[in-house]
Design a protein around this motif. Structure first.
Motif, PDB file in Angstrom:
ATOM      1  N   GLY A   1       0.812  -1.208   0.000  1.00 28.82           N
ATOM      2  CA  GLY A   1       0.000   0.000   0.000  1.00 28.82           C
ATOM      3  C   GLY A   1       0.848   1.261   0.000  1.00 28.82           C
ATOM      4  O   GLY A   1       0.520   2.247  -0.666  1.00 28.82           O
ATOM      5  N   LYS A   2       1.961   1.229   0.716  1.00 31.29           N
ATOM      6  CA  LYS A   2       2.845   2.397   0.796  1.00 31.29           C
ATOM      7  C   LYS A   2       3.544   2.666  -0.530  1.00 31.29           C
ATOM      8  O   LYS A   2       3.594   3.804  -0.989  1.00 31.29           O
ATOM      9  N   ILE A   3       4.097   1.631  -1.139  1.00 31.06           N
ATOM     10  CA  ILE A   3       4.842   1.888  -2.375  1.00 31.06           C
ATOM     11  C   ILE A   3       3.907   2.258  -3.522  1.00 31.06           C
ATOM     12  O   ILE A   3       4.310   2.956  -4.454  1.00 31.06           O
ATOM     13  N   LYS A   4       2.656   1.821  -3.434  1.00 28.10           N
ATOM     14  CA  LYS A   4       1.717   2.150  -4.499  1.00 28.10           C
ATOM     15  C   LYS A   4       1.153   3.565  -4.363  1.00 28.10           C
ATOM     16  O   LYS A   4       0.369   4.004  -5.196  1.00 28.10           O
ATOM     17  N   GLN A   5       1.584   4.277  -3.322  1.00 24.76           N
ATOM     18  CA  GLN A   5       1.292   5.703  -3.263  1.00 24.76           C
ATOM     19  C   GLN A   5       2.088   6.436  -4.339  1.00 24.76           C
ATOM     20  O   GLN A   5       1.762   7.559  -4.707  1.00 24.76           O
ATOM     21  N   PHE A   6       3.152   5.787  -4.806  1.00 26.42           N
ATOM     22  CA  PHE A   6       3.915   6.305  -5.947  1.00 26.42           C
ATOM     23  C   PHE A   6       3.163   5.887  -7.208  1.00 26.42           C
ATOM     24  O   PHE A   6       3.112   4.707  -7.542  1.00 26.42           O
ATOM     25  N   ARG A   7       2.604   6.830  -7.924  1.00 26.61           N
ATOM     26  CA  ARG A   7       1.809   6.495  -9.099  1.00 26.61           C
ATOM     27  C   ARG A   7       2.640   5.826 -10.197  1.00 26.61           C
ATOM     28  O   ARG A   7       2.122   5.036 -10.977  1.00 26.61           O
ATOM     29  N   GLY A   8       3.929   6.166 -10.226  1.00 27.68           N
ATOM     30  CA  GLY A   8       4.812   5.548 -11.210  1.00 27.68           C
ATOM     31  C   GLY A   8       5.198   4.131 -10.845  1.00 27.68           C
ATOM     32  O   GLY A   8       5.917   3.470 -11.600  1.00 27.68           O
ATOM     33  N   ILE A   9       4.740   3.661  -9.690  1.00 29.08           N
ATOM     34  CA  ILE A   9       4.949   2.281  -9.279  1.00 29.08           C
ATOM     35  C   ILE A   9       3.626   1.523  -9.286  1.00 29.08           C
ATOM     36  O   ILE A   9       3.565   0.357  -9.669  1.00 29.08           O
ATOM     37  N   ALA A  10       2.549   2.197  -8.875  1.00 32.52           N
ATOM     38  CA  ALA A  10       1.222   1.578  -8.899  1.00 32.52           C
ATOM     39  C   ALA A  10       0.856   1.143 -10.316  1.00 32.52           C
ATOM     40  O   ALA A  10       0.106   0.184 -10.515  1.00 32.52           O
ATOM     41  N   THR A  11       1.377   1.861 -11.306  1.00 34.22           N
ATOM     42  CA  THR A  11       1.269   1.474 -12.716  1.00 34.22           C
ATOM     43  C   THR A  11       2.675   1.477 -13.293  1.00 34.22           C
ATOM     44  O   THR A  11       3.438   2.407 -13.043  1.00 34.22           O
ATOM     45  N   ARG A  12       3.016   0.446 -14.015  1.00 31.38           N
ATOM     46  CA  ARG A  12       4.357   0.374 -14.599  1.00 31.38           C
ATOM     47  C   ARG A  12       4.383   1.108 -15.937  1.00 31.38           C
ATOM     48  O   ARG A  12       3.706   0.717 -16.888  1.00 31.38           O
ATOM     49  N   TYR A  13       5.173   2.186 -15.997  1.00 34.45           N
ATOM     50  CA  TYR A  13       5.340   2.961 -17.226  1.00 34.45           C
ATOM     51  C   TYR A  13       6.678   2.672 -17.905  1.00 34.45           C
ATOM     52  O   TYR A  13       6.893   3.091 -19.038  1.00 34.45           O
ATOM     53  N   ASP A  14       7.575   2.009 -17.183  1.00 40.48           N
ATOM     54  CA  ASP A  14       8.929   1.777 -17.698  1.00 40.48           C
ATOM     55  C   ASP A  14       8.999   0.505 -18.527  1.00 40.48           C
ATOM     56  O   ASP A  14       8.586  -0.563 -18.070  1.00 40.48           O
ATOM     57  N   ARG A  15       9.551   0.606 -19.723  1.00 38.21           N
ATOM     58  CA  ARG A  15       9.685  -0.567 -20.576  1.00 38.21           C
ATOM     59  C   ARG A  15      10.688  -1.564 -19.994  1.00 38.21           C
ATOM     60  O   ARG A  15      10.482  -2.765 -20.043  1.00 38.21           O
ATOM     61  N   LYS A  16      11.781  -1.036 -19.458  1.00 40.85           N
ATOM     62  CA  LYS A  16      12.831  -1.911 -18.941  1.00 40.85           C
ATOM     63  C   LYS A  16      12.508  -2.338 -17.512  1.00 40.85           C
ATOM     64  O   LYS A  16      12.344  -1.493 -16.629  1.00 40.85           O
ATOM     65  N   PRO A  17      12.456  -3.652 -17.246  1.00 36.99           N
ATOM     66  CA  PRO A  17      12.178  -4.107 -15.878  1.00 36.99           C
ATOM     67  C   PRO A  17      13.237  -3.651 -14.893  1.00 36.99           C
ATOM     68  O   PRO A  17      12.942  -3.428 -13.715  1.00 36.99           O
ATOM     69  N   GLU A  18      14.482  -3.476 -15.374  1.00 35.53           N
ATOM     70  CA  GLU A  18      15.556  -3.033 -14.468  1.00 35.53           C
ATOM     71  C   GLU A  18      15.273  -1.636 -13.928  1.00 35.53           C
ATOM     72  O   GLU A  18      15.552  -1.342 -12.757  1.00 35.53           O
ATOM     73  N   ASN A  19      14.726  -0.769 -14.753  1.00 34.16           N
ATOM     74  CA  ASN A  19      14.398   0.584 -14.300  1.00 34.16           C
ATOM     75  C   ASN A  19      13.236   0.565 -13.317  1.00 34.16           C
ATOM     76  O   ASN A  19      13.224   1.298 -12.324  1.00 34.16           O
ATOM     77  N   TYR A  20      12.243  -0.268 -13.606  1.00 37.87           N
ATOM     78  CA  TYR A  20      11.091  -0.348 -12.712  1.00 37.87           C
ATOM     79  C   TYR A  20      11.511  -0.912 -11.350  1.00 37.87           C
ATOM     80  O   TYR A  20      11.095  -0.412 -10.299  1.00 37.87           O
ATOM     81  N   LEU A  21      12.374  -1.921 -11.347  1.00 40.32           N
ATOM     82  CA  LEU A  21      12.854  -2.499 -10.094  1.00 40.32           C
ATOM     83  C   LEU A  21      13.686  -1.477  -9.319  1.00 40.32           C
ATOM     84  O   LEU A  21      13.602  -1.396  -8.090  1.00 40.32           O
ATOM     85  N   ALA A  22      14.485  -0.685 -10.023  1.00 41.26           N
ATOM     86  CA  ALA A  22      15.278   0.359  -9.365  1.00 41.26           C
ATOM     87  C   ALA A  22      14.369   1.381  -8.696  1.00 41.26           C
ATOM     88  O   ALA A  22      14.657   1.864  -7.598  1.00 41.26           O
ATOM     89  N   ALA A  23      13.251   1.722  -9.352  1.00 37.47           N
ATOM     90  CA  ALA A  23      12.294   2.657  -8.761  1.00 37.47           C
ATOM     91  C   ALA A  23      11.682   2.064  -7.503  1.00 37.47           C
ATOM     92  O   ALA A  23      11.471   2.774  -6.494  1.00 37.47           O
ATOM     93  N   LEU A  24      11.385   0.772  -7.530  1.00 38.51           N
ATOM     94  CA  LEU A  24      10.856   0.095  -6.348  1.00 38.51           C
ATOM     95  C   LEU A  24      11.843   0.181  -5.181  1.00 38.51           C
ATOM     96  O   LEU A  24      11.453   0.404  -4.033  1.00 38.51           O
ATOM     97  N   LYS A  25      13.117   0.026  -5.482  1.00 39.62           N
ATOM     98  CA  LYS A  25      14.130   0.069  -4.429  1.00 39.62           C
ATOM     99  C   LYS A  25      14.287   1.482  -3.879  1.00 39.62           C
ATOM    100  O   LYS A  25      14.528   1.668  -2.682  1.00 39.62           O
ATOM    101  N   LEU A  26      14.140   2.476  -4.743  1.00 44.67           N
ATOM    102  CA  LEU A  26      14.220   3.859  -4.283  1.00 44.67           C
ATOM    103  C   LEU A  26      13.050   4.177  -3.353  1.00 44.67           C
ATOM    104  O   LEU A  26      13.233   4.808  -2.305  1.00 44.67           O
ATOM    105  N   ALA A  27      11.843   3.734  -3.723  1.00 46.78           N
ATOM    106  CA  ALA A  27      10.682   3.943  -2.858  1.00 46.78           C
ATOM    107  C   ALA A  27      10.837   3.166  -1.553  1.00 46.78           C
ATOM    108  O   ALA A  27      10.467   3.656  -0.475  1.00 46.78           O
TER     109      ALA A  27
END
Length: 258
Positions: free
Chosen positions: A219-245
């Motif tokens: 619930g906390k990480i999905k407060q980040f709209r860019g994580i609640a929906t994946r906009y990044d084509r590269k999974p590595e970038n999306y995973l990096a965003a998850l780690k930053l959050a």
């Protein structure tokens, strides 16, 4: 100018700054704190990189540094260093699916998994697998396609389980291999048994109720709209965003205890 609520606090910056790469020689780069705040703005709002406000520097600088540091393992190291307080007495694992936006799937061909994108009931989705500690703070994260089975990926997260530790998970993780892996590490898998199980296992409903902490993490990480929906084509970038959050969840827990 007052600090925006998604920007790093002075405390958070004091912890992060010593862990960042040293400034390179030559032309001075845009201030790291300013750029990280721009990166956070992008994932907090779910906006395109090009829309990052000028106060955070050029959008290309924010994107390039995010990717460059991801490639250099900076985001991985930050989470590892700041999560050292994890003791492993109790861990919880679970997963959550997020929808893949059409721009992330623009180059998608067929239903082949790209390391974190596939077909499930919700259409094209990515599944986030998380291991959190007894306070709901993330210790490890992995991505799979949305239709991937939880149990198999769950096994790869058990390296953080300590001897005499307790693993909390739902029925999706009730497998002989997961229970055996926990036992080999001298830990106890407190997992409700599936209805078709012939064996019986010791199970504590009292301890199991704490599993809601991993659900609260999602619930906390999905407060980040860019994580609640994946906009990044590269999974590595999306995973990096998850780690930053996830990093911020740890920092906020430290700051509240300070």
């Amino acid at each position: 100018m007052s600090r925006r609520r998604y920007e790093l606090t002075d405390y958070e910056w004091s912890v992060i700054q010593p862990l960042l790469p040293n400034k390179s020689r030559g032309v001075p780069r845009v201030d790291d704190r300013r750029v990280i705040n721009g990166i956070l703005w992008r994932f907090r709002t779910g906006s395109p990189w090009a829309d990052i406000p000028e106060r955070y520097g050029p959008p290309t600088t924010c994107y390039n540094r995010f990717v460059r540091w991801r490639q250099a393992g900076v985001w991985d190291r930050l989470l590892q260093e700041i999560a050292r307080a994890y003791d492993g007495d109790i861990i919880m694992i679970d997963s959550s699916c997020v929808r893949v936006h059409q721009q992330a799937a623009a180059n998608k061909k067929g239903d082949r998994d790209d390391g974190g994108m596939g077909r499930s009931r919700g259409g094209l989705t990515t599944k986030i697998h998380a291991l959190v500690d007894a306070e709901g703070r993330p210790v490890d994260l992995k991505l799979t396609a949305g239709q991937a089975h939880d149990g198999k990926t769950g096994e790869s997260l058990l390296g953080y389980l300590n001897a005499d530790g307790i693993l909390l998970a739902d029925k999706a993780y009730d497998s002989s291999s997961i229970r055996s892996l926990a036992a080999e590490r001298g830990a106890w898998a407190n997992i409700p048994a599936r209805k078709n199980r012939r064996e019986s296992f010791t199970f504590s409903q009292y301890l199991y109720r704490y599993r809601n902490l991993v659900e609260r993490f999602f619930g906390k990480i999905k407060q980040f709209r860019g994580i609640a929906t994946r906009y990044d084509r590269k999974p590595e970038n999306y995973l990096a965003a998850l780690k930053l959050a996830s990093l911020r969840i740890w920092l906020k827990s430290y700051e509240s205890a300070a």
